[in-house]
Design a protein around this motif. Structure first.
Motif, PDB file in Angstrom:
ATOM      1  N   PRO A 197     -17.028 103.097  20.548  1.00 19.85           N
ATOM      2  CA  PRO A 197     -17.073 101.936  21.439  1.00 19.85           C
ATOM      3  C   PRO A 197     -16.210 100.793  20.913  1.00 19.85           C
ATOM      4  O   PRO A 197     -15.988 100.659  19.710  1.00 19.85           O
ATOM      5  N   PHE A 198     -15.753  99.952  21.848  1.00 23.18           N
ATOM      6  CA  PHE A 198     -14.950  98.786  21.507  1.00 23.18           C
ATOM      7  C   PHE A 198     -15.588  97.522  22.085  1.00 23.18           C
ATOM      8  O   PHE A 198     -16.328  97.567  23.075  1.00 23.18           O
ATOM      9  N   VAL A 199     -15.280  96.395  21.442  1.00 24.24           N
ATOM     10  CA  VAL A 199     -15.585  95.080  22.000  1.00 24.24           C
ATOM     11  C   VAL A 199     -14.249  94.395  22.256  1.00 24.24           C
ATOM     12  O   VAL A 199     -13.368  94.384  21.391  1.00 24.24           O
ATOM     13  N   MET A 200     -14.085  93.848  23.467  1.00 25.48           N
ATOM     14  CA  MET A 200     -12.824  93.224  23.857  1.00 25.48           C
ATOM     15  C   MET A 200     -13.074  91.977  24.689  1.00 25.48           C
ATOM     16  O   MET A 200     -14.218  91.698  25.088  1.00 25.48           O
ATOM     17  N   GLU A 201     -12.022  91.256  24.958  1.00 21.94           N
ATOM     18  CA  GLU A 201     -12.107  90.094  25.837  1.00 21.94           C
ATOM     19  C   GLU A 201     -12.200  90.565  27.287  1.00 21.94           C
ATOM     20  O   GLU A 201     -11.951  91.742  27.590  1.00 21.94           O
ATOM     21  N   THR A 227     -18.162  92.841  25.995  1.00 25.36           N
ATOM     22  CA  THR A 227     -17.112  91.929  26.443  1.00 25.36           C
ATOM     23  C   THR A 227     -17.505  90.493  26.140  1.00 25.36           C
ATOM     24  O   THR A 227     -18.630  90.076  26.430  1.00 25.36           O
ATOM     25  N   SER A 228     -16.576  89.765  25.530  1.00 24.93           N
ATOM     26  CA  SER A 228     -16.821  88.348  25.250  1.00 24.93           C
ATOM     27  C   SER A 228     -15.491  87.640  25.025  1.00 24.93           C
ATOM     28  O   SER A 228     -14.548  88.220  24.485  1.00 24.93           O
ATOM     29  N   THR A 229     -15.423  86.373  25.429  1.00 24.92           N
ATOM     30  CA  THR A 229     -14.250  85.554  25.109  1.00 24.92           C
ATOM     31  C   THR A 229     -14.333  85.003  23.696  1.00 24.92           C
ATOM     32  O   THR A 229     -13.348  84.463  23.184  1.00 24.92           O
ATOM     33  N   VAL A 233     -18.123  86.608  18.310  1.00 28.79           N
ATOM     34  CA  VAL A 233     -19.038  87.624  18.848  1.00 28.79           C
ATOM     35  C   VAL A 233     -18.465  89.018  18.579  1.00 28.79           C
ATOM     36  O   VAL A 233     -19.193  89.940  18.191  1.00 28.79           O
ATOM     37  N   HIS A 234     -17.159  89.176  18.761  1.00 33.87           N
ATOM     38  CA  HIS A 234     -16.518  90.460  18.451  1.00 33.87           C
ATOM     39  C   HIS A 234     -16.803  90.858  17.005  1.00 33.87           C
ATOM     40  O   HIS A 234     -17.196  91.996  16.713  1.00 33.87           O
ATOM     41  N   LEU A 242     -21.490  98.297  15.564  1.00 29.12           N
ATOM     42  CA  LEU A 242     -21.630  98.644  16.971  1.00 29.12           C
ATOM     43  C   LEU A 242     -20.313  98.951  17.671  1.00 29.12           C
ATOM     44  O   LEU A 242     -20.307  99.612  18.708  1.00 29.12           O
ATOM     45  N   ALA A 243     -19.206  98.439  17.135  1.00 26.69           N
ATOM     46  CA  ALA A 243     -17.950  98.576  17.867  1.00 26.69           C
ATOM     47  C   ALA A 243     -16.763  98.340  16.951  1.00 26.69           C
ATOM     48  O   ALA A 243     -16.888  97.759  15.865  1.00 26.69           O
ATOM     49  N   ALA A 244     -15.595  98.778  17.432  1.00 29.83           N
ATOM     50  CA  ALA A 244     -14.321  98.423  16.829  1.00 29.83           C
ATOM     51  C   ALA A 244     -13.706  97.303  17.664  1.00 29.83           C
ATOM     52  O   ALA A 244     -14.096  97.074  18.814  1.00 29.83           O
ATOM     53  N   ALA A 245     -12.732  96.610  17.082  1.00 31.26           N
ATOM     54  CA  ALA A 245     -12.084  95.510  17.790  1.00 31.26           C
ATOM     55  C   ALA A 245     -10.624  95.425  17.374  1.00 31.26           C
ATOM     56  O   ALA A 245     -10.230  95.943  16.319  1.00 31.26           O
ATOM     57  N   LEU A 246      -9.838  94.786  18.197  1.00 31.91           N
ATOM     58  CA  LEU A 246      -8.441  94.482  17.898  1.00 31.91           C
ATOM     59  C   LEU A 246      -8.326  92.966  17.869  1.00 31.91           C
ATOM     60  O   LEU A 246      -8.396  92.316  18.909  1.00 31.91           O
TER      61      LEU A 246
END
Length: 295
Positions: A197-201, A227-229, A233-234, A242-246
């Protein structure tokens, strides 16, 4: 034929320009904290000053006449010269005082701006800086309306932002973008995270478009569960496994426990920039602020 052009009121011209940009009197009134009737009265006064019709009915709205469109075109030049004159006057006084109103995106507010403000307090104690957290797409119309003096923005690789002709953009620094994963995960390249899973804007933001493109170039469609701006939070979701992020370096992944930040192929970077109204870049207070950011 225009009459009394030398007596045209700059405030009324600004309202006409905003109407050309925003489309309705109600939108102009909301943006500039006027009542719609006050905007209408000022535009009617401008019609008397020019001696020509500037507005014509268009259903329940109004639209600019050809004469008004011509006036708006010349107004842009006029306001640019006013900005240059004010900048030249401020430089001649030799003091850096007054108020600077800044709009900036979140990571700039968290990281770049506080250091700049500390430096400015030491070097220019007479300068008052007011900062509002606001994304560039929202802040730029307010910059043109005179509500801000500087807008700090970000541009992601391959996703250039519009550059209104009434503004000047000055690139300040670049911020490397990295793959950030929980330290509990095995270290895999981006292509190895297709099932994670990923977290992104949010969808529609340039950050989301860029991140999605990077994943697709790695051969998969990202599973965006969160999803979050807010980039903090990312990081929190990554910390909890819980997630990967860029994320850009300014998000602060390098200072957090439980996460690993790794370079991406080609070392992509986002560009951080300052936008001002055309002609205003010579203002000493703007120069002082951008110099403090780069320092």
């Amino acid at each position: 034929m225009l009459r009394g052009v030398a007596m045209l009121d700059l405030r009324r011209l600004r309202l006409l320009r905003e109407l050309a940009r925003r489309g309705t009197i109600a939108a102009v009134a909301e943006a500039l904290s006027y009542s719609p009737s006050a905007v209408s009265q000022q535009l009617a006064a401008l019609e008397k000053e020019t001696g020509v019709a500037l507005l014509e009915p268009a259903g329940r709205r109004v639209r600019l006449t050809a004469a008004a469109e011509l006036l708006v075109t010349h107004t842009e030049v006029l306001f640019e010269e006013v900005e240059r004159a004010e900048a030249a006057l401020a430089q001649s006084l030799g003091e850096n005082v007054g108020t600077l109103r800044v709009a900036a995106f979140q990571t700039a507010v968290l990281t770049l701006v506080p250091n700049a403000l500390t430096r400015l307090e030491q070097d220019h104690p007479g300068l008052r800086v007011e900062v509002t957290e606001l994304e560039p797409e929202v802040a730029l119309p307010s910059l043109l309306a005179g509500q801000f003096d500087v807008v700090l923005g970000e541009e992601y690789p391959g996703h250039p932002l519009p550059r209104p002709r009434e503004t000047e953009r000055h690139d300040l620094l670049t911020d490397e973008l990295r793959l950030v994963t929980p330290s509990s995960w095995s270290r895999r390249p981006l292509a190895g995270l297709a099932s994670r899973p990923f977290v992104m804007e949010p969808v529609g933001t340039t950050a989301r478009e860029w991140a999605t493109t990077v994943c697709r170039q790695a051969g998969f469609e990202p599973d965006v569960r969160y999803t979050s701006t807010d980039l903090q939070v990312h990081l929190r979701f990554v910390e909890r496994g819980l997630a990967a992020a860029l994320l850009p370096d300014l998000a602060g992944a390098g200072d957090r426990h439980g996460v690993v930040a790794r370079r991406l192929p080609g070392r992509p970077r986002r560009q951080i920039f300052a936008t001002v109204r055309r002609g205003a870049a010579g203002q000493p207070k703007i120069r002082a602020f951008t110099s403090a950011l780069q320092a």
